[in-house]
Scaffold this motif. Structure first.
Motif, mmCIF file in Angstrom:
data_model
loop_
_atom_site.group_PDB
_atom_site.id
_atom_site.type_symbol
_atom_site.label_atom_id
_atom_site.label_comp_id
_atom_site.label_asym_id
_atom_site.label_seq_id
_atom_site.Cartn_x
_atom_site.Cartn_y
_atom_site.Cartn_z
ATOM 1 N N GLU A 145 3.796 26.645 23.311
ATOM 2 C CA GLU A 145 5.605 27.343 23.632
ATOM 3 C C GLU A 145 6.503 25.805 23.533
ATOM 4 N N ALA A 146 6.005 24.584 24.287
ATOM 5 C CA ALA A 146 6.717 23.252 24.058
ATOM 6 C C ALA A 146 6.876 22.932 22.764
ATOM 7 N N GLU A 147 6.196 23.123 21.741
ATOM 8 C CA GLU A 147 5.952 22.949 20.456
ATOM 9 C C GLU A 147 7.124 23.800 19.681
ATOM 10 N N LEU A 148 6.868 25.076 19.924
ATOM 11 C CA LEU A 148 7.864 25.947 19.299
ATOM 12 C C LEU A 148 9.349 25.543 19.792
ATOM 13 N N ARG A 149 9.534 25.150 21.037
ATOM 14 C CA ARG A 149 10.976 25.132 21.425
ATOM 15 C C ARG A 149 11.317 23.675 20.733
ATOM 16 N N TYR A 150 10.608 22.545 20.250
ATOM 17 C CA TYR A 150 11.021 21.523 19.572
ATOM 18 C C TYR A 150 11.124 22.085 18.346
ATOM 19 N N ILE A 151 10.421 23.076 17.682
ATOM 20 C CA ILE A 151 10.864 23.533 16.186
ATOM 21 C C ILE A 151 12.205 24.310 16.041
ATOM 22 N N TYR A 152 12.093 25.010 17.157
ATOM 23 C CA TYR A 152 13.616 25.533 17.222
ATOM 24 C C TYR A 152 14.645 24.505 17.180
ATOM 25 N N ALA A 153 14.801 23.567 18.209
ATOM 26 C CA ALA A 153 15.654 22.737 18.364
ATOM 27 C C ALA A 153 15.808 22.033 17.168
ATOM 28 N N ASN A 154 14.845 21.612 16.238
ATOM 29 C CA ASN A 154 14.643 20.767 14.941
ATOM 30 C C ASN A 154 15.284 21.854 13.915
ATOM 31 N N LEU A 155 15.295 22.898 13.917
ATOM 32 C CA LEU A 155 15.915 24.012 12.985
ATOM 33 C C LEU A 155 17.108 23.725 13.253
ATOM 34 N N LYS A 156 17.599 23.900 14.479
ATOM 35 C CA LYS A 156 19.227 24.087 14.804
ATOM 36 C C LYS A 156 19.742 22.687 14.456
ATOM 37 N N LEU A 157 19.383 21.680 14.711
ATOM 38 C CA LEU A 157 19.945 20.302 14.644
ATOM 39 C C LEU A 157 19.666 19.361 13.515
ATOM 40 N N THR A 158 18.501 19.792 12.547
ATOM 41 C CA THR A 158 18.064 19.092 11.619
ATOM 42 C C THR A 158 18.007 20.173 10.212
ATOM 43 N N VAL A 159 17.381 21.253 10.430
ATOM 44 C CA VAL A 159 16.848 21.788 8.972
ATOM 45 C C VAL A 159 18.051 22.596 8.559
ATOM 46 N N ILE A 160 18.874 23.416 9.163
ATOM 47 C CA ILE A 160 19.770 24.255 8.933
ATOM 48 C C ILE A 160 20.923 23.294 8.314
ATOM 49 N N PRO A 161 21.499 22.083 9.063
ATOM 50 C CA PRO A 161 22.386 21.409 8.368
ATOM 51 C C PRO A 161 21.867 20.611 7.276
ATOM 52 N N CYS A 162 20.603 20.405 7.190
ATOM 53 C CA CYS A 162 20.153 19.769 5.721
ATOM 54 C C CYS A 162 20.060 20.998 4.586
ATOM 55 N N ILE A 163 20.050 21.949 4.920
ATOM 56 C CA ILE A 163 19.979 23.221 3.978
ATOM 57 C C ILE A 163 21.425 23.635 3.601
ATOM 58 N N GLU A 164 22.250 23.454 4.407
ATOM 59 C CA GLU A 164 23.797 23.431 4.173
ATOM 60 C C GLU A 164 24.404 22.367 3.458
ATOM 61 N N GLN A 165 24.137 21.267 3.743
ATOM 62 C CA GLN A 165 24.408 20.036 2.850
ATOM 63 C C GLN A 165 23.982 20.029 1.653
ATOM 64 N N ALA A 166 22.786 20.565 1.262
ATOM 65 C CA ALA A 166 22.159 20.818 0.049
ATOM 66 C C ALA A 166 22.771 21.711 -0.771
ATOM 67 N N GLY A 167 23.766 22.546 -0.344
ATOM 68 C CA GLY A 167 24.624 23.471 -0.741
ATOM 69 C C GLY A 167 24.082 24.927 -0.962
ATOM 70 N N SER A 168 23.180 25.049 -0.147
ATOM 71 C CA SER A 168 22.539 26.436 0.046
ATOM 72 C C SER A 168 23.055 26.965 1.494
ATOM 73 N N SER A 169 22.491 28.024 1.911
ATOM 74 C CA SER A 169 22.828 28.660 3.183
ATOM 75 C C SER A 169 21.674 28.975 3.802
ATOM 76 N N SER A 170 21.935 29.258 5.129
ATOM 77 C CA SER A 170 20.715 29.919 6.166
ATOM 78 C C SER A 170 21.246 30.926 6.993
ATOM 79 N N PRO A 171 20.357 31.908 7.075
ATOM 80 C CA PRO A 171 20.644 33.034 7.788
ATOM 81 C C PRO A 171 20.931 32.695 9.188
ATOM 82 N N SER A 172 21.584 33.592 10.132
ATOM 83 C CA SER A 172 21.898 33.322 11.602
ATOM 84 C C SER A 172 20.715 33.096 12.249
ATOM 85 N N LEU A 173 20.646 31.868 12.961
ATOM 86 C CA LEU A 173 19.607 31.453 13.795
ATOM 87 C C LEU A 173 19.262 32.370 15.025
ATOM 88 N N PRO A 174 18.266 33.127 15.257
ATOM 89 C CA PRO A 174 18.072 34.118 16.373
ATOM 90 C C PRO A 174 18.197 33.003 17.618
#
Length: 224
Positions: free
Chosen positions: A149-178
């Motif tokens: 669960e601790a690792e999944l919380r870290y993956i979630y935070a990384n999605l929010k702070l790193t992965v989604i901004p990366c995807i958007e900066q690449a000119g694409s889009s990401s669905p709404s994060l649950p």
């Protein structure tokens, strides 16, 4: 500007990839200046008993799937030769099924490709040969151990702070994060939230570029 047009997302992927690690880090720091990732979770390695139990469980699941396709099939039970790593499994399995009479080679997706493709009447025999190779050369359980669960919380935070901004900066889009709760519950039940959205408009090469540029699981949590 006259005659100008918006660049398609896949061209932006290539451009951003060329910027390099320093510029990419700057993009992410700008996007997430007010937040920071939590400390990387520390997880104890699997014990020998835990590794064995996980390996047996994975084989049982594979065996059950085969028996659902071929009721009455006799699952092969060769001795285990050794555990294999993620980086070598495709080569080892390709060699193994080739020795069993089904020529194969590693492919670019990390799996194997049969050449020639076995005819339909040999499908059961080919499936059982592949299962025998899974028994002899299973993937080391440290690569398949479920995330805590601790690792999944870290993956979630990384999605929010790193992965989604990366995807958007690449000119694409990401669905709404649950919510974090929904994300973790889904992951634990085999429903992994997909940050890449609908990539149907991209070629396989273009989709691969953005997956490589913006990996869902950070390197620090990749199973080594």
């Amino acid at each position: 500007m006259t005659g100008s047009s918006r660049q398609p997302p896949w061209r932006l992927f290539t451009s951003i990839a060329a910027v390099g690690a320093v510029a990419f880090s700057a993009i992410l720091l700008t996007a997430c200046a007010s937040e920071a990732l939590p400390p990387v979770p520390s997880v104890a390695p699997l014990s020998e008993a835990q590794s064995e139990a996980l390996a047996v469980s994975i084989l049982e699941e594979k065996g059950d799937r085969i028996l659902s396709l071929y009721p009455g099939a006799a699952l092969p039970t060769p001795d285990r030769v050794r555990f294999v790593t993620q980086s070598e499994i495709a080569h080892v399995k390709a060699d193994c099924v080739t020795e069993q009479g089904f020529p194969a080679a590693p492919n670019d997706e990390g799996g194997i490709t049969y050449s020639p493709v076995p005819p339909d009447e040999q499908a059961e025999a080919q499936t059982l040969a592949a299962y025998a190779c899974d028994v002899m050369y299973p993937l080391d359980p440290r690569f398949t151990r479920p995330y805590t669960e601790a690792e999944l919380r870290y993956i979630y935070a990384n999605l929010k702070l790193t992965v989604i901004p990366c995807i958007e900066q690449a000119g694409s889009s990401s669905p709404s994060l649950p919510s974090e709760h929904v994300f973790i519950e889904g992951w634990e039940n085999g429903r992994h939230w997909n940050p890449y959205g609908d990539s149907g408009s991209l070629t396989m090469e273009e989709a691969s570029e953005i997956h490589e540029l913006c990996p869902m699981v950070p390197a620090e949590l990749q199973r080594q």
